[in-house]
Design a protein around this motif. Sequence first.
Motif, mmCIF file in Angstrom:
data_model
loop_
_atom_site.group_PDB
_atom_site.id
_atom_site.type_symbol
_atom_site.label_atom_id
_atom_site.label_comp_id
_atom_site.label_asym_id
_atom_site.label_seq_id
_atom_site.Cartn_x
_atom_site.Cartn_y
_atom_site.Cartn_z
ATOM 1 N N GLU A 184 -5.901 10.701 13.058
ATOM 2 C CA GLU A 184 -6.528 10.365 14.338
ATOM 3 C C GLU A 184 -5.667 9.501 15.253
ATOM 4 N N LYS A 185 -4.794 8.706 14.678
ATOM 5 C CA LYS A 185 -4.084 7.688 15.444
ATOM 6 C C LYS A 185 -2.604 7.703 15.081
ATOM 7 N N SER A 186 -1.783 7.259 16.018
ATOM 8 C CA SER A 186 -0.342 7.225 15.787
ATOM 9 C C SER A 186 0.095 5.851 15.253
ATOM 10 N N PHE A 187 0.857 5.859 14.178
ATOM 11 C CA PHE A 187 1.401 4.629 13.607
ATOM 12 C C PHE A 187 2.920 4.744 13.526
ATOM 13 N N ASP A 188 3.587 3.591 13.583
ATOM 14 C CA ASP A 188 5.036 3.565 13.425
ATOM 15 C C ASP A 188 5.419 3.375 11.954
ATOM 16 N N VAL A 189 4.725 2.440 11.312
ATOM 17 C CA VAL A 189 5.048 2.071 9.936
ATOM 18 C C VAL A 189 3.746 1.891 9.163
ATOM 19 N N ALA A 190 3.748 2.320 7.904
ATOM 20 C CA ALA A 190 2.613 2.076 7.016
ATOM 21 C C ALA A 190 3.101 1.240 5.831
ATOM 22 N N VAL A 191 2.334 0.217 5.489
ATOM 23 C CA VAL A 191 2.601 -0.585 4.294
ATOM 24 C C VAL A 191 1.471 -0.262 3.330
ATOM 25 N N GLY A 225 7.878 1.962 -7.490
ATOM 26 C CA GLY A 225 8.510 1.783 -6.183
ATOM 27 C C GLY A 225 9.702 2.701 -6.014
ATOM 28 N N ILE A 226 10.490 2.826 -7.068
ATOM 29 C CA ILE A 226 11.655 3.716 -7.034
ATOM 30 C C ILE A 226 11.196 5.171 -6.900
ATOM 31 N N GLU A 227 10.143 5.532 -7.637
ATOM 32 C CA GLU A 227 9.588 6.884 -7.505
ATOM 33 C C GLU A 227 9.130 7.124 -6.069
ATOM 34 N N GLY A 228 8.551 6.097 -5.459
ATOM 35 C CA GLY A 228 8.105 6.218 -4.079
ATOM 36 C C GLY A 228 9.245 6.493 -3.119
ATOM 37 N N ILE A 229 10.356 5.831 -3.325
ATOM 38 C CA ILE A 229 11.530 6.072 -2.463
ATOM 39 C C ILE A 229 11.991 7.519 -2.626
ATOM 40 N N ASP A 241 11.123 2.019 1.760
ATOM 41 C CA ASP A 241 11.508 0.963 0.824
ATOM 42 C C ASP A 241 10.266 0.515 0.088
ATOM 43 N N TYR A 242 10.422 -0.449 -0.793
ATOM 44 C CA TYR A 242 9.272 -1.057 -1.443
ATOM 45 C C TYR A 242 9.455 -2.571 -1.489
ATOM 46 N N ASP A 260 10.169 -11.618 4.725
ATOM 47 C CA ASP A 260 10.923 -10.506 4.138
ATOM 48 C C ASP A 260 10.257 -9.170 4.487
ATOM 49 N N LEU A 261 8.923 -9.122 4.390
ATOM 50 C CA LEU A 261 8.208 -7.895 4.733
ATOM 51 C C LEU A 261 8.396 -7.568 6.213
ATOM 52 N N LEU A 262 8.330 -8.590 7.048
ATOM 53 C CA LEU A 262 8.500 -8.398 8.483
ATOM 54 C C LEU A 262 9.866 -7.769 8.792
ATOM 55 N N LEU A 263 10.917 -8.254 8.136
ATOM 56 C CA LEU A 263 12.253 -7.677 8.345
ATOM 57 C C LEU A 263 12.290 -6.211 7.935
ATOM 58 N N LYS A 264 11.651 -5.883 6.814
ATOM 59 C CA LYS A 264 11.637 -4.480 6.366
ATOM 60 C C LYS A 264 10.842 -3.612 7.330
#
Length: 132
Positions: free
Chosen positions: A45-52, A90-94, A100-101, A110-114
């Motif tokens: 429904e909506k546009s996102f740039d990044v998903a955590v 996390g590695i499987e996710g990449i 990243d994870y 740190d999360l903000l930088l990623k």
Amino acid sequence: MEIIHLLLVDDEEDFRTTLAGRLKRRNMDVTNIGSGKEAIELVREKSFDVAVVDIKMPGMDGIETLRQIKKIAPLVEVILLTGHASVEAGIEGIKSGAYDYVIKPCNVNDLLLKVEDAYRRKLVEKGHTQEE
């Protein structure tokens, strides 16, 4: 930098709402929800740039949520949240297309930088090489 439209998916409500509040104070448009299924509906429904996305959630886990998001919106960059015991996930996710994870509990800076790096990658993949 433009406002980043971020989707935060985690079933731990206290963690999710606290993190969402911290990211909003850093000029991000944060939508936070508690399940992979809800995430998929929102991405349609909506546009996102990044998903955590948290890897370990009941029902649809983070890896499956990542795969579904990438099918619907391939340019959305996904950062996975994982515990110390599930670094392999996390590695499987990449390998499945995650940007990243991050290991929980995570440092907000740190999360903000990623997130910002993932957003820049999205801009490059869209063909926008200059930041505003």
